[in-house]
Design a protein around this motif. Structure first.
Motif: not given
Length: 383
Positions: A254-262, A342-351, A358-361, A374-377
């Motif tokens: 699993t992969t989660l992203t944390v967006a913090c602040g403005k 059983v497979l992952t779904c994990e689209p992601g972008l990087y710069d 990335r969001l992966e479950n 799974s319940h990543s977010r």
């Protein structure tokens, strides 16, 4: 759901039977698998339940020989027609295979023997010389490939293990969110060590791979290097966490992203785009659709916004973190999502400027659709 010892034995016998039938149909007498530090072979655990470091020989009549380095572990975990300690053969895979084939050749429909395709060429030549009485072969499209494809669709036991791993992962994700909101997690190292601790506390064997915790300064990488440091995590901007836990050999991912602040306008657009791609692609993880369709959908969503994802949309998981099939435009165009996959779904972008998202479950394909196990977010923190 707990499986009894007798139930597990029947599961392993059924798997062996499928392979031995394939061998018999192709007039192959035996298939050899070798798990060692040089090459980890999941088939050893798949067919016997043994943890690691062993030779397994499966014959065309369904007879199986396990030759483990650790005989005590084998007695506790393994199922095979016969278990012979590796020490009897001077801890040599070559000596072990030679002796066992000679001793048990009555179980062979023919003298054809399939050796592992991952043998080095010098080692392969040694086998050919030692097994001159047998018709040995080493191919990328033989019984080893067939064995790998048998693992595409999971049986009831495998699904149970994967769901349990995902459940433990969810517990960890919930605790991570709780602790970052309470400002108890301050660095990449903090979150990585928390995962390791909780993984073991919940009866998991290990993490599925080296945890990837990347704060905003490092989240531009698909897989941050090194996996984690003492840098701030999460911090203002976009932080990524990619991890898995292993339960009875089977790993979550699993992969989660944390967006913090403005966030900047570009960062917010990237978050929204990844989440949109995830929702759109997940709709196609059903038996009615081919795997390529889902992969093309991800590409189309990102292309419309002028972006391109630098990796595939997902992959199978199981005894290995990356199993066939890949959710890719290069996958067999006729291969559908199949019930039991059983497979992952994990689209992601990087710069480098924006950071990564990335969001992966983990997704179980069912007869009438899918079940996200799974319940990543994406976690939003105001500050």
């Amino acid at each position: 759901m707990d499986f009894t010892e007798d139930e597990l034995k029947e599961i392993y016998k059924k798997r062996v039977k499928i392979l031995s039938t394939h061998l018999a149909e192709n007039n192959i007498g035996a298939c050899v698998f070798i798990d060692s530090e040089e090459h980890r072979e999941p088939a050893v655990r798949y067919y016997t339940g043994h943890i690691s470091d062993a030779v397994v020989i499966i014959f065309s009549d369904g007879y199986s020989i396990l030759i483990p380095w650790d005989e005590n572990l084998a007695k506790q975990y393994a199922t095979a027609s016969k278990i012979i300690p590796y020490t009897k053969y001077k801890n040599s895979d070559l000596d072990a295979v030679k002796a066992v084939l000679k001793l048990f050749d009555s179980h062979m429909i023919s003298g054809k023997v399939e050796l592992p395709p991952y043998l080095t060429y010098p080692h392969y030549l040694q086998f050919l010389d030692a097994l001159s009485n047998f018709d040995c072969r080493c191919t990328n499209n033989g019984s080893h490939d067939f064995s790998t494809r048998c693992r595409i669709v999971k049986d009831e036991y495998e699904i149970n293990c994967l769901k349990t791993a995902a459940k433990v992962g969810d517990l960890i994700i919930d605790e991570i969110e709780k602790q970052i909101r309470a400002k108890k997690i301050k660095t990449e190292m903090d979150v990585a060590l928390l995962i390791e601790k909780m993984c073991r506390e919940n009866k998991c064997e290990r993490t599925g791979f080296d945890t990837l915790a990347a704060g905003p300064e490092r989240s531009f990488a698909i897989h941050a290097f090194p996996g984690y440091t003492d840098y701030p995590w999460p911090a203002k901007g976009l932080s990524i966490l990619d991890f898995g836990v292993v339960y009875k050999g089977y790993t979550s991912d699993t992969t989660l992203t944390v967006a913090c602040g403005k966030l900047s306008l570009q960062q917010q657009k990237q978050l929204n785009l990844v989440e949109h791609a995830y929702q759109e692609c997940l709709k196609l993880y059903t038996p009615e659709h081919t795997i390529v369709e889902a992969a093309k959908k991800a590409d189309a969503v990102f292309a419309k916004a002028g972006r391109k994802m630098p990796h595939t949309l997902g992959h199978g998981i199981g005894l290995e973190i990356h199993e066939y099939p890949r959710v890719s435009t290069k996958t067999d165009s006729e291969l559908h999502f199949l019930p039991g996959m059983v497979l992952t779904c994990e689209p992601g972008l990087y710069d480098p400027e924006i950071g990564g998202t990335r969001l992966e479950n983990d997704v179980l394909i069912t007869n009438d659709g899918n079940e996200v196990i799974s319940h990543s977010r994406i976690i939003i923190l105001e500050d």
